[in-house]
Design an enzyme around this catalytic site. Structure first.
Site, PDB file in Angstrom:
ATOM      1  CG  ASP A 125       6.711  49.439  65.476  1.00 51.65           C
ATOM      2  OD1 ASP A 125       5.715  49.217  64.769  1.00 51.65           O
ATOM      3  OD2 ASP A 125       7.816  50.198  64.782  1.00 51.65           O
ATOM      4  CG  HIS A 185       4.577  49.503  61.604  1.00 47.10           C
ATOM      5  ND1 HIS A 185       5.553  50.278  62.343  1.00 47.10           N
ATOM      6  CD2 HIS A 185       4.764  50.259  60.443  1.00 47.10           C
ATOM      7  CE1 HIS A 185       6.175  51.139  61.838  1.00 47.10           C
ATOM      8  NE2 HIS A 185       5.785  51.298  60.626  1.00 47.10           N
ATOM      9  CB  SER A 200       7.862  52.848  59.498  1.00 46.43           C
ATOM     10  OG  SER A 200       7.346  53.951  60.083  1.00 46.43           O
TER      11      SER A 200
END
Length: 577
Positions: free
Chosen positions: A53, A280, A466
């Site tokens: 990520d 994220h 996600s």
């Protein structure tokens, strides 16, 4: 359709403190809460998950240790090279223990630092190159505010001096006095004008790398970053070595509050400063495995699992992944002997299940037996919108995004939540262009999870596949934890078979499978399936479809999308291997 007990339906649902907190980190939807309650020691213990990520902040809430007291994050790696500094320049210290940094600054070394060779590797970097656009924007505003305050003070002082001069010299006829007066006026004008041309390129940080006789260590000088005198000196920085050795990290300054990890490579000639390229990755890691001892309802799905952070989002490219970064991440996952990979990244592709990266993924899954979980994409509800690699690669478990009534009422605060769970409308749909289903299973597609410290908040709400991917990955970690504890052989094929055969269908129409795959995964049912089928040989094979008379292209299914395809006869052949 799932029952109210299974998927958090609105029947008998009451929003109170406990149900609200539970809705922030959904686990009931995939039966993870019931599974951990029944098997508290199968909470992910013994499982290592690689997070592909934007990078994971080891200082974020809930990411310090596992439920059984082990370190949560085993390694933090920048696979992109975006934080690399060339430290091949070697200098020697003078008698005052000072060295010249590559920025030109004189750096004072700490007298307690051991360096038997006496060689100090130096390098420098613009700090904004390490930060996200959001953090850089905040810092620029803060720094400009501080600069403007000082500039206004300087203007006030210059005006004061000019006024005092005018009062003292009411008539100026002498040439020298006129020049002094012009100089004072020019100073005022310049100070007022320079605010219009203010441009903050960011501070430069100096880096020093050395070998202390046992390991390579590094320290940073951030004096140019901090306005407070004496702050940010090189000698005051606590030296760090590669994260996997001591699992320590630092920050640049109190102003940015950005966590950094230092890794040294190539005999001290490259220093990798690891920062995240967006919140994220930390959010994804929190959903997967966060552990909050005092707030168990906010735990991730597998609080006992350990993590490897593999940053694949290049800070220089707005957090876009690159082939080099992905390849390095796969190598790191194998070297660390990870059990699972979660990749909440992807985009559209012209050729599904094809390419160098797909070949490497196949090798990692088929040869090294890693279980690869990835997001299906957020481009629904149109057909064939699944992204790569999650929704287009056969060896990857692609996950769609599900929302339960509990999530709708609690997390999204809907006045009228749906009576039954359903897929988010934006969750990407199959089939792939070559006829594969696209989505394998579904999991909860939203959560309020930990975010990096530089955001100046502990948690944040995010939605997307996600989020459903790490939810599913955490659920798989529970299953693998149980299999390892009970001596049941773990393979990507047996785990996937258990997940797909025990998932609860979402929606009552055949085409709903294009969005939800086989349905909402259920950890407890998958565990029962694995127990019952552990002695059954696991057979893995591929099915390829060819249109007769055309050796290429090879497909994975029959996809009659165009109207004219249904009006003519087509003969196809199936090949299993």
């Amino acid at each position: 359709m799932p029952s109210g007990e299974d998927n958090g339906a609105l029947r008998n649902f009451k929003l109170n403190e406990s149900t609200f907190l539970a809705s922030l980190m959904p686990k009931k939807e995939i039966a993870a809460d019931r599974f951990v309650e029944a098997h508290p020691e199968y909470d992910g213990r013994g499982v290592i998950i690689a997070i592909f990520d934007s990078g994971v902040d080891p200082a974020a809430a809930g990411l310090q240790e596992t439920s059984d007291g082990k370190p949560k994050i085993l390694d933090v790696i920048d696979c992109t090279g975006s934080g690399d500094i060339d430290t091949s320049t070697v200098v020697k210290a003078d008698d005052c223990r000072c060295i010249r940094g590559t920025s030109g600054a004189t750096l004072v070394l700490n007298s307690s630092w051991k360096n038997p060779s006496g060689e100090w590797h130096v390098g420098c970097k613009l700090v904004y190159e390490l930060f996200t656009n959001t953090l850089t924007s905040r810092l620029k505003k803060e720094r400009e505010k501080r600069w403007d305050e000082k500039n206004q003070e300087a203007i006030a002082e210059a005006v004061k001096q000019l006024d005092a001069y005018d009062k003292k010299h009411t008539k100026i006829e002498d040439a020298n006095l006129k020049k002094v007066r012009e100089d004072l006026q020019s100073r005022v004008d310049l100070l007022r004008k320079q605010a219009d041309s203010y441009d903050d390129k960011g501070p430069v940080i100096d880096a020093v790398v050395w070998h202390d006789g046992e390991v390579w260590r590094a320290a940073l000088d951030t004096q140019s970053f901090d306005d407070e005198p004496g702050c940010g000196k090189l000698a005051d920085f606590v030296p760090l070595t590669n994260y996997r050795i001591e699992r320590k990290y630092g920050i640049f300054s109190k102003l940015d509050a950005c966590t950094c990890v230092l890794n040294i490579y190539n005999e001290g000639n490259i220093l990798s400063i690891v920062t995240d390229s967006s919140p994220h990755g930390t959010h994804v890691a929190g959903i997967t495995a966060a552990f909050h001892q005092k707030e168990p309802l906010l735990n991730g799905v597998a609080p006992g699992a350990q993590l490897i952070s593999c940053k694949i989002g290049d800070s220089r490219l707005g957090s876009m992944e690159t082939g080099t970064g992905l390849t390095r991440a796969l190598i790191a996952a194998v070297e660390h002997k990870c059990d699972l990979i979660n990749m909440s990244y992807g985009e559209a592709t012209l050729l599904p299940d094809y390419g160098c990266f797909v070949d490497l993924v196949n090798e990692v899954v088929n040869k090294h037996r890693l279980i690869y979980v990835s997001s299906a994409g957020n481009n629904g509800p149109a057909l064939s919108t699944v992204g790569a690699p999650g929704g287009t690669t056969s060896s990857i478990i692609g996950v769609g995004a599900y929302v339960s009534p509990t999530m709708a009422a609690g997390t999204h605060n809907l006045v009228e939540a749906p009576p039954e769970g359903l897929e988010y409308t934006w969750s990407s749909r199959g089939p792939t262009a070559d006829g594969d289903l696209g989505v394998c299973i579904s999991a909860a597609g939203g959560a309020v999870a930990p975010v990096p410290t530089w955001t100046l908040q502990r948690r944040m709400l995010m939605n997307g596949t996600s989020m459903s991917s790490p939810c599913a990955c955490g659920g798989v970690a529970l299953l693998v934890s149980a299999m390892k504890a009970e001596g049941i052989p773990v393979s990507p094929y047996s785990v996937r078979k258990a997940l797909e055969n025990t998932a609860i269908p979402v929606g009552g129409l055949p085409e709903d499978k294009l969005t939800s795959g086989q349905g909402l995964m259920q950890v407890d049912k998958a565990y029962e399936y694995v127990q019952k089928s552990c002695n059954v040989p696991c057979v893995w094979y591929q099915v390829k479809v060819n249109q007769c008379g055309k050796p290429t292209p090879t497909s994975r299914g029959i996809y009659l999308r165009e109207a004219n395809s249904c009006r003519q006869k087509t003969e196809v052949r199936f090949h299993g291997q």
